[in-house]
Design an enzyme around this catalytic site. Structure first.
Site, PDB file in Angstrom:
ATOM      1  N   VAL A  94      60.069  10.720  -0.919  1.00 57.61           N
ATOM      2  CA  VAL A  94      61.176  10.790  -1.871  1.00 57.61           C
ATOM      3  C   VAL A  94      62.347   9.929  -1.404  1.00 57.61           C
ATOM      4  O   VAL A  94      62.885   9.115  -2.173  1.00 57.61           O
ATOM      5  CB  VAL A  94      61.635  12.254  -2.068  1.00 57.61           C
ATOM      6  CG1 VAL A  94      62.841  12.306  -3.000  1.00 57.61           C
ATOM      7  CG2 VAL A  94      60.492  13.102  -2.619  1.00 57.61           C
ATOM      8  N   LYS A 150      60.274  28.309  -6.238  1.00 57.75           N
ATOM      9  CA  LYS A 150      60.829  27.783  -7.488  1.00 57.75           C
ATOM     10  C   LYS A 150      61.176  28.919  -8.443  1.00 57.75           C
ATOM     11  O   LYS A 150      62.187  28.868  -9.150  1.00 57.75           O
ATOM     12  CB  LYS A 150      59.830  26.817  -8.116  1.00 57.75           C
ATOM     13  CG  LYS A 150      59.664  25.534  -7.275  1.00 57.75           C
ATOM     14  CD  LYS A 150      58.399  24.768  -7.636  1.00 57.75           C
ATOM     15  CE  LYS A 150      58.281  23.473  -6.842  1.00 57.75           C
ATOM     16  NZ  LYS A 150      56.963  22.823  -7.030  1.00 57.75           N
ATOM     17  N   GLU A 189      47.481  18.986  -0.056  1.00 56.37           N
ATOM     18  CA  GLU A 189      47.674  18.623   1.345  1.00 56.37           C
ATOM     19  C   GLU A 189      46.511  19.136   2.175  1.00 56.37           C
ATOM     20  O   GLU A 189      45.724  19.973   1.719  1.00 56.37           O
ATOM     21  CB  GLU A 189      48.996  19.219   1.834  1.00 56.37           C
ATOM     22  CG  GLU A 189      50.178  18.574   1.118  1.00 56.37           C
ATOM     23  CD  GLU A 189      51.508  19.158   1.569  1.00 56.37           C
ATOM     24  OE1 GLU A 189      51.692  19.350   2.778  1.00 56.37           O
ATOM     25  OE2 GLU A 189      52.349  19.424   0.701  1.00 56.37           O
ATOM     26  N   ILE A 204      61.473  16.823 -14.032  1.00 58.90           N
ATOM     27  CA  ILE A 204      61.785  17.516 -15.288  1.00 58.90           C
ATOM     28  C   ILE A 204      63.186  18.101 -15.234  1.00 58.90           C
ATOM     29  O   ILE A 204      63.485  18.920 -14.374  1.00 58.90           O
ATOM     30  CB  ILE A 204      60.778  18.644 -15.567  1.00 58.90           C
ATOM     31  CG1 ILE A 204      59.340  18.146 -15.424  1.00 58.90           C
ATOM     32  CG2 ILE A 204      61.018  19.228 -16.944  1.00 58.90           C
ATOM     33  CD1 ILE A 204      58.302  19.253 -15.525  1.00 58.90           C
ATOM     34  N   GLY A 253      60.170  18.632  -9.994  1.00 61.92           N
ATOM     35  CA  GLY A 253      60.347  17.186  -9.852  1.00 61.92           C
ATOM     36  C   GLY A 253      61.303  16.572 -10.847  1.00 61.92           C
ATOM     37  O   GLY A 253      62.487  16.906 -10.877  1.00 61.92           O
ATOM     38  N   GLY A 264      55.946  14.000  -6.632  1.00 67.18           N
ATOM     39  CA  GLY A 264      55.779  12.564  -6.426  1.00 67.18           C
ATOM     40  C   GLY A 264      57.095  11.914  -6.062  1.00 67.18           C
ATOM     41  O   GLY A 264      58.163  12.404  -6.431  1.00 67.18           O
ATOM     42  N   GLU A 270      68.573  19.520  -8.732  1.00 67.20           N
ATOM     43  CA  GLU A 270      67.613  19.376  -9.832  1.00 67.20           C
ATOM     44  C   GLU A 270      66.197  19.108  -9.322  1.00 67.20           C
ATOM     45  O   GLU A 270      65.209  19.592  -9.881  1.00 67.20           O
ATOM     46  CB  GLU A 270      68.065  18.234 -10.756  1.00 67.20           C
ATOM     47  CG  GLU A 270      67.209  17.999 -11.961  1.00 67.20           C
ATOM     48  CD  GLU A 270      67.221  19.161 -12.935  1.00 67.20           C
ATOM     49  OE1 GLU A 270      66.222  19.894 -12.961  1.00 67.20           O
ATOM     50  OE2 GLU A 270      68.214  19.344 -13.663  1.00 67.20           O
ATOM     51  N   ASP A 326      54.916  27.925  -2.742  1.00 66.30           N
ATOM     52  CA  ASP A 326      55.745  26.874  -3.340  1.00 66.30           C
ATOM     53  C   ASP A 326      56.271  27.327  -4.703  1.00 66.30           C
ATOM     54  O   ASP A 326      57.468  27.214  -4.999  1.00 66.30           O
ATOM     55  CB  ASP A 326      54.891  25.599  -3.481  1.00 66.30           C
ATOM     56  CG  ASP A 326      55.602  24.503  -4.226  1.00 66.30           C
ATOM     57  OD1 ASP A 326      56.345  23.739  -3.596  1.00 66.30           O
ATOM     58  OD2 ASP A 326      55.430  24.410  -5.463  1.00 66.30           O
TER      59      ASP A 326
END
Lengths: 432, 432
Positions: free
Chosen positions: A16, A206, A191, A137, A135, A305, A130, A202
């Site tokens: 990133v 969120k 991964e 969105i 990601g 990504g 954000e 994960d």
């Protein structure tokens, strides 16, 4: 336009961070026009300084992230390291030295969001994140700003691309879990250690972030009920199809019907094929939001990504820089409702239960009695002889809405019946 | 929290305005907590003061909207009148008297956005208008803020619920246009005079607004190419299905491949059934956004209606009130790229053309020659004898990507061929 540039410290330069640096360089003029002042990469903190980083002036590279955020001239620290430490300490130090912070760190925000927001507030700085959820969105901003005049009742989302890829593959090809996971690993979607994704950690982070923002309260990672998807089988998909459903790993945040509490959970669930989330393919993410006035909204896009996450980081960077220029502050934490988070036992939903039972008269009556005794009302039952001719049959029960605790009690009692050989699967049914 | 309330003038109290007033009353405590100060309805300007308006203090009702915005103590004017005048004059007067403005007025913003933004800038006030495009769907804020660090290349959207309802009905039931329109009218989805919807005027206004924001330039209503959907037939849907497509009325805003210009257009188009926009049903809206870093995003939800539109208005109201309290200003117009808007002739896309031709040898060769002479490359041709046995056949040509001007020239030349009885339909193919 102001000519003195705003100074940005980039903390982390992996997938990133390198995209953030690249776009800051290639689109410097656009960013300057949109902010009203140029932005300058003042330093890039990395672990491995010897790695060649195309397009980044080597003089900006440092291994001393703390010294970078302590310089005192940093306007915005962009944290794309991930994990708890040193990210947490660096963010705190950045606030103390007058910087605003843009972070993509879901784990940290979910675990320690309140303390980070408090530090931002104390120093009159912004904390934007954000990129921490789904990601590219836009989701945090719509929830904290666009829907700020509305009452959100439910957030239902596919917020992990890896697990969606695996489940989509199982659904479309009939593959088993392991086969689909292997393909996801080979393609780089999973991964080497897929635990954080497939066990729902994960997605749970969120869910905590989304629930807190949606309901204007505090929801910590520990408040989120979590079940992974590694035990979903091809047989579950067959059952789902028989009901006109598919299976997705969902993050579900709900306000109780009386408005007095909230719940947050992550687990695999059947959803009808007609639901917009059912057609979210591959590694895409999508989040469905239900609000009093707005009705049903959906936000869809790539959930991970380098470039998509960088897009979200840079959107925040522009906003935070604009705030710095205007000596303004964006929205901070909004947790005024102080709504308690109820345990999973109080969640009310529908269930799909597959039982292996003895193939003899009276079994259905016994099973139905157990459901009734626990106050769980049955919607449909499907009974079928087994192919192996071993004297067993399978019984598929779909319930009406019931509390999770009542369902758990039912299943426990079912397991004690002599005629029940086993509970093959229990899956919640959502999105109806 | 500040105790002195922020004062709101509500201009218009129809379907949207009455919902705004209702939520401001029923959710006053939530709004105060989210803003940091109470908000007070200071006056409600209406045309028909005698109408009973539940929940609104009759003492607040006035027919003198100009006097209301001139009071001098109004912090925010909420314009939900619609149309050009008196909305435009009232907004200008509101800015002159120190108010910020929240508007749901797509027609005005599309026609005169630059002047309104300039007035806001001049007086240091905010102009927010999330509700002007796609009702409750957060779209303006994601484009102007979340994607502020990215490069948007295309916006492709269903932004008119009435026409989507009609086209969805035609697609799912095989109904003709008139029959579907009649049902939309009976159900209240279409107005008595449906021209603004079915001829694409409403969608064109939204396209102008979206294109301007997405590409950081100015796009006026007159810059938008517009074709309505009243001539779409059941036969077109049959052709679309044969190609694995459906038909939607799309607003399409594109940056040219060389980045040096933009286009904006509204017309019916075939899109593949696999495209996320293809499954947008009924009166829902959805907008697909393609950006360099973010990739493909979609925003979905109710595009109209009192409560959804009020949700968007109130989200803006909270943001604008927070800015007032912090003496800050949100993002204004961003038109720095000054990209020119190219005419429709320069748009490059694919085409589906149905021709009625004489059923004799050599026709296909003649037709193919015309396409070749105009530089339009053919992808597929389907030739079939007509059922009526009148010696005619039909020829369906799908082209590769070509400039609209080249296609128009091709069609003109085809019409001049003796063997071409008529051009039954021409439809663009998008979203591939």
């Amino acid at each position: 336009m102001r000519t003195r540039p705003l100074k940005v410290a980039l903390l982390g330069c992996g997938v990133v961070g390198s995209e953030v640096a690249r776009i800051m360089t290639t689109h410097a003029d656009d960013l300057a026009a949109r902010i009203g002042a140029p932005v300058e990469l003042a330093g890039v903190a990395v672990r491995r300084p010897s790695k060649v980083r195309a397009g980044i002036d080597p003089a900006l590279i440092t291994t001393d992230a703390t010294a970078l955020v302590k310089r005192g001239d940093i306007d915005v620290a962009v944290e794309v390291i991930g994990g708890i430490e040193p990210a947490r300490a660096l963010i705190m130090t950045a606030f103390e030295h007058g910087a605003s912070v843009v972070s993509a760190n879901k784990a940290l925000l979910a675990q320690d969001g309140a303390a980070l927001h408090a530090a931002a507030e104390e120093h009159g700085r912004d904390l934007y994140y954000e990129a921490a959820v789904a990601g590219a969105i836009p989701l945090i901003r719509p929830l904290r700003e666009s829907l700020a005049g509305d009452t959100v009742n439910r957030v239902l989302g596919i917020v992990n691309g890896t697990t969606n890829f695996i489940l989509d593959k199982m659904d479309s090809t009939g593959a088993g879990y392991q086969e689909a996971l292997d393909e996801a690993t080979a393609l780089g979607y999973a991964e080497a250690d897929p635990t954080a994704d497939v066990e729902g950690f994960d997605a749970a982070a969120k869910a905590a972030i989304l629930a807190g923002i949606a309901f204007h309260t505090r929801v910590r990672l520990d408040d989120v009920y979590r079940e992974g998807m590694s035990e979903v089988t091809a047989a579950d998909f067959a059952s789902a199809r028989a009901m006109g459903c598919t299976i997705k790993l969902l993050a579900i945040c709900e306000r109780a019907a009386d408005g007095g509490s909230v719940t947050a959970r992550v687990h695999p669930a059947m959803i009808p094929l007609s639901h917009p989330l059912a057609s979210v393919r591959g590694a895409y993410n999508a989040v469905f939001v239900e609000a009093d006035a707005a009705g049903q909204l959906m936000f869809y896009g790539p959930g991970a990504g380098g470039a998509p996450t960088a897009s979200a980081v840079l959107g925040d960077l522009v906003a935070v820089c604009r705030n710095r220029l205007g000596e303004a502050k964006g929205p901070g934490e909004s947790a005024y409702t102080r709504l308690p988070v109820s345990p999973m036992g109080e969640v009310v939903t529908r269930y799909h239960i597959s039982l292996d039972v003895a193939d003899k008269p009276g079994v259905l009556a016994q099973v139905a009695t157990v459901f009734a005794e626990h106050g769980v009302s049955i919607d449909t039952v499907r009974q079928q002889g087994r192919m192996d001719g071993g004297g067993d049959a399978s019984l598929v029960v779909v319930t009406h809405r019931a509390a999770d605790a009542a369902l758990s009690g039912t299943v426990e009692a079912l397991r004690r019946l002599d005629t029940v050989r086993g509970v093959a699967s229990i899956m919640r049914v959502e999105g109806e």
